[in-house]
Scaffold this active site. Structure first.
Site, mmCIF file in Angstrom:
data_model
loop_
_atom_site.group_PDB
_atom_site.id
_atom_site.type_symbol
_atom_site.label_atom_id
_atom_site.label_comp_id
_atom_site.label_asym_id
_atom_site.label_seq_id
_atom_site.Cartn_x
_atom_site.Cartn_y
_atom_site.Cartn_z
ATOM 1 N N HIS A 156 -71.513 50.713 -50.524
ATOM 2 C CA HIS A 156 -70.859 50.052 -51.654
ATOM 3 C C HIS A 156 -69.592 49.315 -51.231
ATOM 4 O O HIS A 156 -69.206 48.330 -51.861
ATOM 5 C CB HIS A 156 -70.539 51.080 -52.739
ATOM 6 C CG HIS A 156 -70.424 50.507 -54.120
ATOM 7 N ND1 HIS A 156 -70.031 49.214 -54.378
ATOM 8 C CD2 HIS A 156 -70.647 51.070 -55.340
ATOM 9 C CE1 HIS A 156 -70.027 49.006 -55.684
ATOM 10 N NE2 HIS A 156 -70.404 50.111 -56.282
ATOM 11 N N ASP A 379 -89.663 40.896 -56.396
ATOM 12 C CA ASP A 379 -91.112 40.933 -56.164
ATOM 13 C C ASP A 379 -91.412 40.660 -54.695
ATOM 14 O O ASP A 379 -91.202 39.557 -54.198
ATOM 15 C CB ASP A 379 -91.789 39.885 -57.058
ATOM 16 C CG ASP A 379 -93.294 39.825 -56.863
ATOM 17 O OD1 ASP A 379 -93.835 40.617 -56.073
ATOM 18 O OD2 ASP A 379 -93.932 38.965 -57.511
#
Length: 432
Positions: A156, A379
């Site tokens: 992060h 995707d």
């Protein structure tokens, strides 16, 4: 009984496919703050087309990862603390991102519910197999029904939610061949100096960093009692009902509330009521606010470092639980409206060395909104994910996207086991 996960190949480090700069890059003051020294870990589940070739798919993912690391080469580096301990750097020598491949007897339907425990899905991202964990680790797990789980972990301190989503969409586009690297937008931008300390001394009040008395053994309860994950989906009709309830209990003349304002208020209020806390206990709701276009000048498109500050709504248990949803939504709205350029710059100063301010944990609920990041569009040639969620469901509350329902939100959070039934009752009883 928890399902098993087994690695089928030796873990590898994937380096950028082309030469990248050998350098040391400084992370910003926001990146280096103590609050962000943990990973972002996504779990994307795909309903794999019938007859998909596992070897071809795995090879395609590996090749796309190597290509995507060329513009995002710091993700193939290693994070280290500066010698003077004032912040963090990334040593970029093309050390590589982690890649694993596994099989499991989970099925895609197992991820429609909340996990049975906070760490039930932990093995879907086995970062501990690396002696030094890279800033990016990807695990492809083949499920027993032919579906696929993709676990992705980011450091992060190197990247925030928006940045990670931009990376994942590039990664996926390259895996399918739908786009060439030279065509992809936005181009990743480092420019971490834009969110560094400027040495300001006159700072305003920031309640997210203030300490409040623990009147209820709050910290002990959340660290020692078992936490039970919950998962509840709010559809368009339910969100509209919450907006109507909020307007009916708000001050005259208020503008209509957003879905985020009413849902955050409702979750916060239900969570507080379920815990049976003392009336005088001060509670805080913290949530991330993107500052890319709130600072002046705006940050450049493609900036993928941490570019958010924490909005903070604060009140007592008594007011939060006894006043209506409109009151809660107003607190959330007010916290959002306080954040502008000056506020953001003050946060940068507050979290920088030597102040190093960090949020308290007493009375705090933190919400992270993953539902608007675009994770549901990632995707890899397997179609869009049928489920998007976290690797571990803990006390951070996550707003998640719902497949084929852009106006719905799935809410996942773990609460003390003794409070689960009450929490779910209050969530489903907004008029109570």
């Amino acid at each position: 009984m928890a399902s098993s996960v087994r690695l089928v190949k030796k873990p590898v480090l994937v380096a950028p496919v082309d030469p990248t700069p050998s350098t040391v890059l400084s992370l910003s003051s926001l990146d280096s703050q103590l609050f962000l020294r943990f990973p972002i870990e996504y779990l994307l589940v795909y309903a794999s087309p019938h007859g998909v070739d596992r070897a071809v798919t795995a090879a395609r993912v590996k090749a796309a990862l190597a290509r995507s690391l060329v513009p995002y080469y710091p993700l193939a580096g290693r994070v280290k603390t500066r010698p003077d301990s004032t912040g963090l750097d990334v040593v970029c020598q093309a050390q590589g991102a982690g890649l694993l491949e596994a099989v499991s007897d989970y099925t895609a339907s197992d991820f429609q519910r909340a996990p049975r425990s906070v760490t039930e899905w932990r093995k879907l991202l086995l970062v501990e197999v690396f002696k030094v964990v890279p800033p990016l680790v990807v695990q492809l797990t083949w499920l027993s029904d032919g579906c696929v789980a993709l676990g992705v972990g980011f450091s992060h301190c190197v990247i925030d939610g928006i940045g990670s989503s931009e990376f994942l969409n590039l990664f996926a586009e390259l895996a399918t061949g739908r786009a060439r690297l030279s065509e992809f937008q936005p181009k990743p931008v480092w420019d971490r100096h834009l969110l560094n300390s400027a040495g300001r001394t006159n700072l305003g009040t920031h309640p997210e960093f203030g300490r409040v008395p623990d009147l209820s053994g709050f910290v002990t309860r959340f660290t020692q009692e078992r936490l039970s994950p919950t998962s509840i989906t709010f559809d368009k009709t339910w969100l509209k009902e919450l907006k109507n309830i909020a307007m009916s209990t708000s001050q005259p003349g208020e503008f209509p509330y957003t879905s985020f304002e009413v849902l955050s208020g409702h979750i916060w209020r239900s969570w507080a009521r379920s815990l049976n806390l003392p009336a005088k206990q001060v509670l805080k709701l913290l949530f991330s606010i993107n500052i890319r276009n709130r600072v002046k000048p705006s940050l450049p498109a493609g900036y993928y470092g941490n570019a958010f500050v924490l909005g903070c709504a604060q009140t007592s248990v008594k007011d939060l639980t006894e006043k209506g949803l409109g009151y809660c939504a107003d607190l959330v709205r007010g916290a959002k409206e306080r954040v502008g350029d000056e506020y953001a710059r003050e946060v940068v100063e507050s979290v920088s060395w030597p102040r190093r301010a960090s949020p308290d944990s007493v009375g705090v609920l933190i919400i992270s909104q993953w539902s608007r990041l675009g994770l549901d569009r990632v995707d890899f040639g397997l179609g869009r994910p049928v489920q998007v969620g976290p690797i571990c469901c803990d006390r951070y509350c996550l707003f998640l996207p719902v497949r084929e329902s852009t106006e719905s939100v799935k809410v996942m959070v773990a609460v003390p086991t003794s409070a689960v039934d009450r929490y779910e009752y209050f969530i489903r009883s907004p008029y109570s």
